[in-house]
Write a protein that holds these residues in place. Structure first.
Motif, short mmCIF file in Angstrom:
data_model
loop_
_atom_site.label_atom_id
_atom_site.label_comp_id
_atom_site.label_asym_id
_atom_site.label_seq_id
_atom_site.Cartn_x
_atom_site.Cartn_y
_atom_site.Cartn_z
N VAL A 1 18.38 38.66 6.23
CA VAL A 1 19.47 37.85 8.01
C VAL A 1 19.36 36.88 7.78
O VAL A 1 17.93 36.48 7.95
CB VAL A 1 19.56 39.16 8.51
N LEU A 2 20.14 36.04 8.09
CA LEU A 2 19.71 34.45 8.76
C LEU A 2 21.05 34.90 9.22
O LEU A 2 22.18 35.31 9.77
CB LEU A 2 20.86 33.09 7.29
N PHE A 3 20.31 34.59 10.56
CA PHE A 3 21.00 34.19 12.10
C PHE A 3 20.91 32.34 13.17
O PHE A 3 20.41 31.90 12.81
CB PHE A 3 19.86 34.79 13.86
N ALA A 4 22.30 32.19 12.20
CA ALA A 4 22.65 30.65 13.17
C ALA A 4 23.37 31.08 14.42
O ALA A 4 24.29 31.28 14.87
CB ALA A 4 23.65 30.80 12.03
N ASP A 5 22.52 30.34 15.08
CA ASP A 5 23.54 29.86 16.82
C ASP A 5 24.06 28.39 16.61
O ASP A 5 23.28 27.76 17.27
CB ASP A 5 22.10 30.42 17.86
N GLU A 6 25.58 29.13 16.89
CA GLU A 6 26.66 27.25 16.80
C GLU A 6 25.98 26.51 16.08
O GLU A 6 25.35 24.95 16.03
CB GLU A 6 25.77 26.50 18.33
#
Ligand code: ADP
Ligand code: ADP
Length: 224
Positions: free
Chosen positions: A160-165
């Protein structure tokens, strides 16, 4: 079936309720956008999914396992070995070269320097960064730095890749480039992407969209 899911998360910071019943799920290889106004709880939800924050109640599951019940040591191993991260302002280490920044998660996981750099290098051609391998990351443009940050997020081949803005600091052209590269690279290696954005144009790259308002979620576009 869901690879990662949140069920009825509630979380308050002191007296401030940030999540009041937030749920979502994403399957393997899906791209899910979490959208909604500023202060609605998007980042807090992302941090709960990623094992950075623990909810007061509710459940977070990754691959069937309860993330919210793991101790801090096990959560940090999960974050390091199984998840990848991209933040709004890249957060590269300015004194390191671009390729050292990309190699960093591998080095932290115990890979030797030569092997880590060898795995980092193909990302430069892939993300249109040829020739910038040895550039100090403090000398890169915003769009280049964010593509280096994207390579760093994907170099461990996370589930899983988590991308915040991830495009928040970029102009719209550079932002669209980063989104296209992120979605293509993730699909190619079967990485699920959980993306926080308040920009509808960015959210449109996702398969599905979950909207957060006042800490509560609703599904805007189902992923399947
Ligand atoms: P968003 O990502 O949608 O902008 P956040 O998840 O960052 O929203 O924040 C949700 C709410 O929780 C806001 O009211 C914010 O001020 C508050 N909040 C977030 N993080 C903290 C924190 N570490 N301490 C106190 N309040 C926080
Ligand atoms: P983002 O929405 O991109 O996460 P923010 O400025 O909302 O950016 O939050 C940046 C950091 O500050 C986060 O780690 C968040 O948890 C924390 N934070 C946000 N709101 C508050 C707050 N009211 N009090 C303390 N920390 C906060």
């Amino acid at each position: 079936t869901a690879l990662i899911e949140a069920r009825d998360l509630k979380l308050a910071f002191g007296e401030t309720p940030a999540l009041r019943g937030a749920s979502l799920s994403a399957g393997a290889g899906e791209v899910l956008a979490i959208t909604g106004p500023s202060g609605s709880g998007k980042s807090t939800l992302l941090h709960c999914l990623a094992g950075i924050l623990t909810p007061d109640s509710g459940e977070v599951r990754f691959d069937g396992r309860r993330v919210d019940l793991l101790n801090e040591e096990r959560r940090s191993v999960l974050r390091r070995d199984t998840f990848g991260f991209v933040f709004q302002f890249g957060q590269l280490v300015p004194e390191l070269t671009a390729e050292e920044n990309v190699a960093l998660p591998l080095l932290l996981g115990g890979t030797r320097r030569t092997a880590a750099l060898a795995e980092a290098r193909p990302w430069f051609a892939r993300l249109g960064l040829d020739g910038l391998e040895r550039r100090r990351s403090g000398e890169l443009s915003g769009g280049q730095a964010q593509r280096v940050a994207l390579a760093r997020g994907l170099v461990t081949r996370p589930r899983v890749l988590f991308a915040d803005e991830p495009t928040g600091a970029l102009d719209s052209l550079a932002g669209e480039q980063v989104m296209e590269l992120m979605v293509d690279a993730a699909r190619e290696q079967g990485t699920t992407v959980i993306l926080v954005t308040h920009e509808p144009r960015v959210a449109a790259y996702a398969d599905g969209q979950t909207i957060v308002r006042d800490g509560r979620t609703s599904t805007l576009v189902p992923a399947r």
